[in-house]
Design an enzyme around this catalytic site. Sequence first.
Site, PDB file in Angstrom:
ATOM      1  N   GLY A 110     -22.632 -42.498   3.073  1.00 26.78           N
ATOM      2  CA  GLY A 110     -22.708 -41.393   4.109  1.00 26.78           C
ATOM      3  C   GLY A 110     -22.293 -40.003   4.426  1.00 26.78           C
ATOM      4  O   GLY A 110     -21.585 -39.862   3.121  1.00 26.78           O
ATOM      5  N   ASP A 310      -6.537 -37.351   2.271  1.00 24.90           N
ATOM      6  CA  ASP A 310      -6.794 -35.933   0.963  1.00 24.90           C
ATOM      7  C   ASP A 310      -7.869 -35.614   1.722  1.00 24.90           C
ATOM      8  O   ASP A 310      -8.267 -34.307   0.572  1.00 24.90           O
ATOM      9  CB  ASP A 310      -7.209 -36.690  -0.057  1.00 24.90           C
ATOM     10  CG  ASP A 310      -6.380 -37.972  -0.186  1.00 24.90           C
ATOM     11  OD1 ASP A 310      -4.785 -38.012   0.067  1.00 24.90           O
ATOM     12  OD2 ASP A 310      -6.285 -38.247  -1.969  1.00 24.90           O
ATOM     13  N   HIS A 452      28.061 -55.456   0.495  1.00 25.53           N
ATOM     14  CA  HIS A 452      28.727 -55.170  -0.761  1.00 25.53           C
ATOM     15  C   HIS A 452      28.668 -56.144  -1.690  1.00 25.53           C
ATOM     16  O   HIS A 452      28.603 -57.531  -1.256  1.00 25.53           O
ATOM     17  CB  HIS A 452      29.556 -54.328  -0.746  1.00 25.53           C
ATOM     18  CG  HIS A 452      30.490 -54.488  -1.986  1.00 25.53           C
ATOM     19  ND1 HIS A 452      30.104 -53.292  -3.783  1.00 25.53           N
ATOM     20  CD2 HIS A 452      31.612 -55.067  -2.730  1.00 25.53           C
ATOM     21  CE1 HIS A 452      31.531 -53.205  -4.587  1.00 25.53           C
ATOM     22  NE2 HIS A 452      31.684 -54.924  -3.982  1.00 25.53           N
TER      23      HIS A 452
END
Length: 474
Positions: A110, A310, A452
């Site tokens: 496009g 980006d 833990h």
Amino acid sequence: MHDVVVLGGGPGGYATAFRAAARGLDVALVEGDELGGTCLHRGCIPSKAILHVAGVMEEVHRAPVLGLQLRYDGLDGDGLDDFRRGVITRLTKGLDLLAGQRTTRYRGWGRVLRSDDGGLAVAVTGEDGATTEVAGRHVVLATGSVPRTLPGVEVDGEVVQTSDQALWFRQAPRRAVIIGAGAIGMEFASMWHPFGTEVTVVEALDRVLPLEDAESSAAVADAFRRRGMEVLTGARVTEVRRDGDVGHVDIEVEGTTRSLAAEVVLVATGRAPRTADSGAEELGVLDDRGYVRTDAFGATEVVGLWAVGDVRPTLALAHAAFAEGVVVADRIAGLDRVQPVDHVHTPRVTYCHPEVASVGLTEAEARERFGEVVVTRTSFRANAKGIIAGVDGIVKVVHAAAGAPLGAAGTAGPVLGVHIVGPQATELIAEAVLATAWEAVPEELAAITHAHPSLYEAIGEAFQSAAGVPLHGH
Ligand code: NAD
């Protein structure tokens, strides 16, 4: 006429499309390739699949320490290919399904343009060469990025490669020179080295992962060197050439010149916005580096034209693109109180070995902004799960000094940044993202119970140290 036409089906584009659809808008999604973009097809996902395999290989090397008698017969290129492609296929199918339910899909390349009525449209050219004009009240540019190469360096795709080609290796190269110690360079070093590749990383700046806190850079460079990789910083590449099957990289480092020979030369010097032929230039929304100029919400100067991911000069990370897409869709939907993406509290994650992750400000940035800050560090060296896994690393917490303008009265100030180098750092950063984004103070965090044994108790220990009440450390 759609409410929104999204050009590009990578993380930025599909996140925009999916959120816009969730807001009740009529959405068109234009993509010439498969959905998923660089992340799914040429980036994050295949690299993480390979890094998983490399991690297993690291464990294979450690087998004698674990009391395991294993025999390794080599890397099966077909098997590796099936694995990484299988992961991609499964995720692509998922995206196809979602996009089919939520959007009108247009398959083709496009180009955004002004339609005859003065509005915006995307001209989509399909495989058959026919062009359809898809009009939208809003158009979102999400066309992503491509590898940036060095001037004068010819990427032949065989010896001199970018990540686009290097991701498809079937056998790790015997010797590799990696130009650029950003996330891509450091991750490739970690993909290849466990399979016996002799790796040299060449970085122009004075440290690896230069956007990270300087101590993280130093810790990961040390770890690489201890494992036998060569890491050259402050190195200037003067020439890259191919001679038959061998690549040569000439560099200047510490006042001397060296010529490095390799089976593969990886150019990992950044990515450039993919805006050529997108129509953005004709609409006048590009800056002089080819990025799309937007405001903090992703709006361009052309009314109705937006950009995410980006193509914008923000963090080139899939999750930053997701976040930008969500903001753009919410703005288009007319929601009140939409906030721009908080890039400071966006986690940065590099899946090299050891992993590096951070959120918030580096120590240097915090000092520049706030003057006095407090820094505390803990190590994975004394962490039970770390010892079992045979890994080391650091957690560094940067917080505002008590009484600093940002701090709650009488307490140490909020946590400004957390920097982790070590096992599963890219997962462990989750707690730090919450802590920094909610401007927690160390006292609050130190009171939270951590399981833990766990790797993440190292984060708890780091917050306890920051609050001045270390349990095991000092
Ligand atoms: P980058 O910009 O992060 O790093 C490129 C590195 O190359 C820099 O350190 C730079 O100083 C160095 N460099 C540039 N020119 C050089 C030269 N001539 N000689 C030597 N060194 C040189 O880019 P990248 O690593 O290619 O990654 C591209 C983008 O993709 C980045 O934005 C990165 O954050 C993103 N990415 C993210 C991840 C992740 O989050 N795990 C993984 C891969 C890529």
